[in-house]
Design an enzyme around this catalytic site. Structure first.
Site, PDB file in Angstrom:
ATOM      1  N   ASP A  99      -2.236   6.508  59.341  1.00 53.73           N
ATOM      2  CA  ASP A  99      -2.581   7.322  58.169  1.00 53.73           C
ATOM      3  C   ASP A  99      -4.100   7.398  57.983  1.00 53.73           C
ATOM      4  OD1 ASP A  99      -2.128   8.880  55.969  1.00 53.73           O
ATOM      5  OD2 ASP A  99      -1.596   7.229  54.633  1.00 53.73           O
TER       6      ASP A  99
ATOM      7  N   HIS B 279      -7.096  14.717  63.141  1.00 52.98           N
ATOM      8  CA  HIS B 279      -5.923  14.455  63.987  1.00 52.98           C
ATOM      9  C   HIS B 279      -6.341  14.277  65.456  1.00 52.98           C
ATOM     10  CE1 HIS B 279      -3.365  14.947  60.599  1.00 52.98           C
ATOM     11  NE2 HIS B 279      -3.587  16.236  60.446  1.00 52.98           N
TER      12      HIS B 279
ATOM     13  N   LEU C 206       4.437  -0.981  78.994  1.00 53.62           N
ATOM     14  CA  LEU C 206       4.639  -0.728  77.565  1.00 53.62           C
ATOM     15  C   LEU C 206       5.587   0.451  77.322  1.00 53.62           C
ATOM     16  CD1 LEU C 206       3.421  -1.247  74.568  1.00 53.62           C
ATOM     17  CD2 LEU C 206       2.064   0.775  75.074  1.00 53.62           C
TER      18      LEU C 206
HETATM   19  C1  FPP Z   1      -1.487  11.022  58.947  1.00 58.64           C
HETATM   20  O1  FPP Z   1      -2.793  11.274  58.476  1.00 58.64           O
HETATM   21  C2  FPP Z   1      -1.363  11.457  60.334  1.00 58.64           C
HETATM   22  C3  FPP Z   1      -0.495  12.396  60.800  1.00 58.64           C
HETATM   23  C4  FPP Z   1       0.468  13.108  59.958  1.00 58.64           C
HETATM   24  C5  FPP Z   1      -0.492  12.793  62.224  1.00 58.64           C
HETATM   25  C6  FPP Z   1      -0.690  11.645  63.174  1.00 58.64           C
HETATM   26  C7  FPP Z   1      -0.730  12.169  64.543  1.00 58.64           C
HETATM   27  C8  FPP Z   1      -1.577  11.764  65.501  1.00 58.64           C
HETATM   28  C9  FPP Z   1      -2.569  10.680  65.344  1.00 58.64           C
HETATM   29  C10 FPP Z   1      -1.471  12.410  66.828  1.00 58.64           C
HETATM   30  C11 FPP Z   1      -0.457  11.746  67.709  1.00 58.64           C
HETATM   31  C12 FPP Z   1      -0.305  12.521  68.960  1.00 58.64           C
HETATM   32  C13 FPP Z   1       0.636  12.312  69.902  1.00 58.64           C
HETATM   33  C14 FPP Z   1       0.659  13.172  71.106  1.00 58.64           C
HETATM   34  C15 FPP Z   1       1.622  11.218  69.784  1.00 58.64           C
HETATM   35  P1  FPP Z   1      -2.967  12.251  57.220  1.00 58.64           P
HETATM   36  O2  FPP Z   1      -3.142  13.633  57.728  1.00 58.64           O
HETATM   37  O3  FPP Z   1      -1.818  12.047  56.286  1.00 58.64           O
HETATM   38  O4  FPP Z   1      -4.293  11.703  56.593  1.00 58.64           O
HETATM   39  P2  FPP Z   1      -4.681  11.710  55.048  1.00 58.64           P
HETATM   40  O5  FPP Z   1      -3.721  10.779  54.341  1.00 58.64           O
HETATM   41  O6  FPP Z   1      -6.079  11.191  55.048  1.00 58.64           O
HETATM   42  O7  FPP Z   1      -4.592  13.139  54.569  1.00 58.64           O
END
Ligand code: FPP
Length: 250
Positions: free
Chosen positions: A23, A40, A134
């Site tokens: 997050d 992201h 893994l």
């Molecule tokens: C939450 O941060 C994150 C997500 C909803 C997306 C997480 C995805 C990735 C890190 C990419 C993974 C990729 C692969 C190929 C597995 P948020 O957007 O809720 O952050 P915020 O709370 O600050 O708004």
């Protein structure tokens, strides 16, 4: 093959299975006056480092929450950019994952994803199926309640088909119908970004998991942050309902 070194202060007490909520990507981008998708993208880079480190240290399973059932409620542009990012990340990072002997698996309701993305997911699962390092589980369009509901539907079908009887229902049996039933349950849960909640993630599987929260935003979560979490975990006494004395004399 012998490991080169053991993580300091963990006394070999490494979790077999670590489950992560990544997050804080959006806030990370906002702090830098960048669009959310840049957060992201940085999140994918952070994930790759955590995957490589976990594989090297001998963690057996890493389950990451990439997209929850609730994330469809985000603005359409963010959702479609995320889909694009998942597809390109899988294509671009596949080689490194495969080279590092990582086996990929996706859990969640994949049926609502674009065909191209679904194909990439099944391709990477097939291509890495014989890898022995893994296990990287990516939860996409996943929700803990969805998982439990599916288990009940499957169980109900078995009972109506008279493959099993209602009297056979037990915790173990329900667990067999849940995602990840073939893997050890998560030992350590990590959530970055400062929120202290589970957000419909692996509700059944986290029953006895140690919960660790880190205020840092996911793109800033690095191998040193993971080491701190692993050291914290190593100091936990896991009692599973028993007393400390029972654990000491076991
Ligand atoms: C939450 O941060 C994150 C997500 C909803 C997306 C997480 C995805 C990735 C890190 C990419 C993974 C990729 C692969 C190929 C597995 P948020 O957007 O809720 O952050 P915020 O709370 O600050 O708004």
């Amino acid at each position: 093959m012998a490991k080169k070194h053991e993580l300091s202060s963990t006394n070999g007490n490494l979790p077999k299975h670590v489950a992560i909520i990544m997050d804080g990507n959006g806030r990370w981008a906002k702090k830098k006056s960048l669009p959310r998708i840049a957060g992201h993208r940085a999140g994918v880079k952070a994930l790759q480092k955590i995957v490589n480190f976990s594989a090297k240290e001998g963690i057996k399973v890493l389950t990451v929450y990439a997209f929850s059932s609730e994330n469809w409620k985000r603005p359409r542009t963010e959702v479609s950019m995320l889909m694009e990012l998942f597809t390109t990340s899988l294509q671009q990072r596949f080689k490194e994952l495969h080279h590092n002997n990582v086996r990929l698996r996706f859990i969640g309701d994949l049926s609502s994803f674009p065909e191209k993305l679904r194909q990439s997911m099944t391709d990477t699962e097939h291509l890495t199926t014989n890898n022995t390092g893994l296990k990287l589980v990516v939860a996409v369009n996943y929700g803990g309640r969805w998982d439990i509901t599916n288990a009940f539907k499957a169980l109900h079908k078995k009972i109506s088909d008279e493959v099993m009887a209602a009297d056979d229902i037990s915790e173990d049996l329900i667990g067999e119908f849940m995602c990840l039933s073939d893997l050890p349950e998560p030992d350590l849960f990590i959530r970055t970004g400062g929120e202290k909640r589970i957000s419909n993630y692996l509700l059944w599987q986290l029953a006895y998991t140690e919960l660790y929260f880190d205020d840092c935003l996911w793109p800033d979560f690095d191998t040193a942050s993971l080491e701190t979490a692993l050291q914290w975990y190593a100091g936990r006494e896991r009692r599973f309902g028993r007393t400390s004395e029972q654990i000491e004399h076991a």
